[in-house]
Design a protein around this motif. Structure first.
Motif, short mmCIF file in Angstrom:
data_model
loop_
_atom_site.label_atom_id
_atom_site.label_comp_id
_atom_site.label_asym_id
_atom_site.label_seq_id
_atom_site.Cartn_x
_atom_site.Cartn_y
_atom_site.Cartn_z
N ILE A 184 0.85 -1.20 0.00
CA ILE A 184 0.00 0.00 0.00
C ILE A 184 0.88 1.24 0.00
O ILE A 184 1.73 1.41 0.87
CB ILE A 184 -0.92 0.03 1.23
N SER A 185 0.66 2.11 -0.95
CA SER A 185 1.34 3.40 -0.98
C SER A 185 0.38 4.41 -1.60
O SER A 185 -0.58 4.05 -2.27
CB SER A 185 2.64 3.33 -1.79
N GLY A 186 0.64 5.68 -1.34
CA GLY A 186 -0.14 6.73 -2.01
C GLY A 186 -1.35 7.21 -1.26
O GLY A 186 -1.79 8.35 -1.48
N ASN A 187 -1.94 6.42 -0.37
CA ASN A 187 -3.16 6.84 0.32
C ASN A 187 -2.83 7.79 1.46
O ASN A 187 -1.81 7.65 2.13
CB ASN A 187 -3.91 5.63 0.85
N THR A 188 -3.74 8.75 1.73
CA THR A 188 -3.40 9.88 2.61
C THR A 188 -4.38 10.09 3.76
O THR A 188 -4.41 11.17 4.34
CB THR A 188 -3.29 11.17 1.78
N ARG A 189 -5.18 9.07 4.11
CA ARG A 189 -6.08 9.23 5.24
C ARG A 189 -5.82 8.17 6.31
O ARG A 189 -5.23 7.13 6.04
CB ARG A 189 -7.54 9.18 4.79
N CYS A 190 -6.29 8.47 7.52
CA CYS A 190 -6.08 7.59 8.67
C CYS A 190 -7.40 7.44 9.42
O CYS A 190 -8.40 8.08 9.09
CB CYS A 190 -5.01 8.16 9.59
N GLY A 191 -7.40 6.59 10.45
CA GLY A 191 -8.62 6.40 11.20
C GLY A 191 -8.43 5.45 12.37
O GLY A 191 -7.31 5.20 12.82
N VAL A 192 -9.55 4.92 12.86
CA VAL A 192 -9.55 4.03 14.02
C VAL A 192 -10.31 2.75 13.67
O VAL A 192 -11.20 2.75 12.80
CB VAL A 192 -10.18 4.69 15.26
N ARG A 193 -9.96 1.67 14.37
CA ARG A 193 -10.64 0.39 14.19
C ARG A 193 -10.69 -0.32 15.54
O ARG A 193 -9.67 -0.57 16.16
CB ARG A 193 -9.92 -0.48 13.16
N LEU A 194 -11.90 -0.64 15.99
CA LEU A 194 -12.12 -1.22 17.31
C LEU A 194 -12.89 -2.53 17.18
O LEU A 194 -13.75 -2.69 16.33
CB LEU A 194 -12.93 -0.26 18.19
N SER A 195 -12.56 -3.47 18.06
CA SER A 195 -13.33 -4.71 18.20
C SER A 195 -13.63 -4.90 19.67
O SER A 195 -12.80 -4.60 20.53
CB SER A 195 -12.53 -5.92 17.68
N ASP A 196 -14.83 -5.42 19.96
CA ASP A 196 -15.13 -5.60 21.38
C ASP A 196 -15.83 -6.92 21.63
O ASP A 196 -16.16 -7.68 20.73
CB ASP A 196 -15.91 -4.43 21.94
N HIS A 197 -16.03 -7.17 22.90
CA HIS A 197 -16.58 -8.43 23.38
C HIS A 197 -17.84 -8.11 24.17
O HIS A 197 -18.88 -7.81 23.60
CB HIS A 197 -15.52 -9.16 24.22
N ALA A 198 -17.74 -8.14 25.48
CA ALA A 198 -18.91 -7.92 26.32
C ALA A 198 -19.09 -6.46 26.72
O ALA A 198 -20.12 -6.09 27.26
CB ALA A 198 -18.82 -8.79 27.57
N ILE A 199 -18.06 -5.63 26.48
CA ILE A 199 -18.18 -4.21 26.78
C ILE A 199 -17.81 -3.42 25.54
O ILE A 199 -17.18 -3.93 24.62
CB ILE A 199 -17.28 -3.81 27.97
N ASN A 200 -18.19 -2.15 25.55
CA ASN A 200 -17.96 -1.30 24.38
C ASN A 200 -16.55 -0.72 24.42
O ASN A 200 -16.23 0.07 25.31
CB ASN A 200 -18.99 -0.17 24.33
N THR A 201 -15.71 -1.09 23.44
CA THR A 201 -14.36 -0.57 23.36
C THR A 201 -14.38 0.93 23.11
O THR A 201 -15.17 1.42 22.30
CB THR A 201 -13.59 -1.27 22.23
N ALA A 202 -13.48 1.67 23.78
CA ALA A 202 -13.42 3.13 23.60
C ALA A 202 -11.97 3.57 23.48
O ALA A 202 -11.06 2.97 24.06
CB ALA A 202 -14.09 3.84 24.77
N VAL A 203 -11.76 4.65 22.70
CA VAL A 203 -10.44 5.26 22.55
C VAL A 203 -10.60 6.77 22.61
O VAL A 203 -11.71 7.30 22.58
CB VAL A 203 -9.78 4.85 21.20
N ASP A 204 -9.48 7.48 22.67
CA ASP A 204 -9.52 8.93 22.81
C ASP A 204 -8.27 9.52 22.16
O ASP A 204 -7.30 8.82 21.87
CB ASP A 204 -9.60 9.30 24.28
N ASP A 205 -8.31 10.84 21.93
CA ASP A 205 -7.16 11.64 21.50
C ASP A 205 -6.48 11.06 20.27
O ASP A 205 -5.32 10.63 20.29
CB ASP A 205 -6.15 11.76 22.64
N PHE A 206 -7.19 11.08 19.16
CA PHE A 206 -6.66 10.66 17.87
C PHE A 206 -5.76 11.76 17.30
O PHE A 206 -6.05 12.95 17.41
CB PHE A 206 -7.81 10.39 16.90
N GLU A 207 -4.64 11.33 16.69
CA GLU A 207 -3.73 12.27 16.02
C GLU A 207 -3.10 11.59 14.82
O GLU A 207 -2.81 10.39 14.85
CB GLU A 207 -2.64 12.72 16.99
#
Length: 431
Positions: free
Chosen positions: A384-407
């Motif tokens: 993979i080369s050339g692409n210019t965007r980023c993001g988040v990906r979460l997986s969870d089980h019995a509770i809701n996965t959470a994240v913070d402070d993306f950069e």
């Protein structure tokens, strides 16, 4: 150390968490180089033709009958395979030939001068790091425009420029602007020229348009670039992510809850793309884990080199609870929805202390992952080369996965000026 040619294997989750399937090196492998063409990487089933990797194992571990021992001893640069294996390796990789004497030189030539810039029939070419180096298999060379290795690199850059220019003209590339308290995506029809500026810095070119623009397109000049994006998720509870960036949800649903990015549903995977383009595919992205816990399949991850479409193609680095006993770090590439693990798990232990910072970095064909500022993975991958965007990906089980402070942000260029391109090469650059 032993070095084998052979196939990747298909794996699936064996726990009660979110169901996942992916390609992986065989058990016992310490390092791997994926030499499959893109169609094989994107397929969920084995495909005919070249579709192998080079796998390194300790001397005490031998792979099965599906794997051919190509050398053993120390480093790749110390191994001189028998001449009869030269054609075997070239055929396995789908290239015309391999050059040199040592296994390191054979691999380097397959990844550079004999690579396929399209990735359709053979592995895509090795791309220089921001320091102007070509690095793979123990070989580290300064990239120069007068080397044979430059031709597939330039062909790749020109194809990327063509795609970026068209996407910019179609209003698909740009940045987030704030007005009236709300973030909104603002298309930038000149965005490809900012990427051109980044290439000029990386390769030390005063006029990158002379090298990076295909001959049938206008010779547009560079525009200044500098990109870092952040997301605080500091807003009232909402089913729409924000407020600092605009987001596109790719799989299932994410929400803002208690000023964090949280997964809505349990026992599934959810992902979202920040719809603000960086100025280079040499970039990083990071997030802080919030409630990563000891539930099978629960993970907090960050993605890089994503484009503006819904196609699931990107690099992923994540903190993962895997086997009912340990937390581990994992690196993946995802090609049109099909995942391949890059390297093996880095085991952290039975417990962690939230928040942890998880970071993925793409620097040419060197893909690395960091945990709390310490590098835990570094692999060579050219898919993979050339692409210019980023993001988040979460997986969870019995509770809701959470994240913070993306950069996310561009990596600073650190390359010395490269010599001018010889006139005798110019007709070859519009490939």
């Amino acid at each position: 150390m032993r070095y084998y040619l052979g196939p990747y294997i298909r794996r699936a989750t064996d726990h009660d968490g979110p169901a996942e399937r992916w390609w992986s090196p065989p058990d016992g492998v310490l390092a791997a180089i994926d030499m499959r063409p893109i169609p094989a990487q994107a397929s969920e089933a084995s495909v005919p033709g070249p579709a192998v990797g080079l796998f390194a194992t300790p001397d005490a571990i031998g792979l099965g009958a599906d794997y051919r021992l190509i050398g053993s001893g120390g480093a790749l640069a110390d191994i001189v395979p028998p001449e009869r294996d030269r054609a075997v390796l070239a055929s396995a990789f789908g290239v015309r030939r391999v050059d040199g004497t040592t296994l390191a030189e054979w691999m380097y030539s397959a990844l550079t001068v004999h690579a396929d810039p399209t990735g359709e029939t053979a592995v895509r070419p090795l791309m220089p790091t921001r320091r102007g180096m070509l690095e793979a298999c123990g070989v580290r060379r300064r990239f120069r425009l007068d080397l044979p290795e430059a031709l597939p690199v330039i062909a790749t850059l020109q194809a990327e420029y063509r795609a970026l220019r068209q996407a910019a003209r179609d209003g698909q590339l740009g940045a987030v602007r704030r007005g009236g308290g709300a973030a909104r995506f603002e298309p930038d029809p000149e965005f490809h020229r900012r990427v051109l500026d980044g290439w000029g810095e990386k390769f030390g070119l005063a006029n990158p348009q002379d090298v990076c623009i295909p001959s049938d397109l206008p010779r547009e000049t560079r525009l200044p670039h500098a990109t870092t994006i952040t997301e605080s998720f500091n807003k009232s509870n909402s089913t729409t992510l924000g407020p600092d960036l605009t987001w596109a949800e790719l799989e299932n649903n994410l929400e803002v809850y208690s000023s964090q990015c949280r997964q809505v549903n349990t026992f599934v995977t959810a992902s979202a793309r920040a719809d603000s383009d960086l100025s280079s595919s040499d970039h990083y992205a990071q997030i802080d884990t919030v409630n990563q816990a000891a539930y099978n399949g629960m993970s907090s991850g960050v993605i890089a080199r994503k484009d503006s479409t819904s196609t699931a193609t990107y690099y992923l680095y994540r903190l993962y609870y895997s086997d009912g006993t340990t937390f581990a770090l994992q690196a993946f590439k995802v090609i049109s929805g099909t995942a391949t693990q890059l390297g093996s798990n880095y085991v952290l232990g039975a417990s962690i202390s939230n928040p942890d910072t998880v970071r993925v970095q793409c620097d040419g064909s060197t893909i690395s992952g960091q945990h709390n500022g310490t590098e835990r993975h570094s692999v060579t991958d050219t898919a993979i080369s050339g692409n210019t965007r980023c993001g988040v990906r979460l997986s969870d089980h019995a509770i809701n996965t959470a994240v913070d402070d993306f950069e996310a942000g561009d990596l600073a260029a650190a390359s010395a000026s490269l010599p001018p391109i010889p006139m005798m090469m110019m007709p070859l650059l519009a490939m």
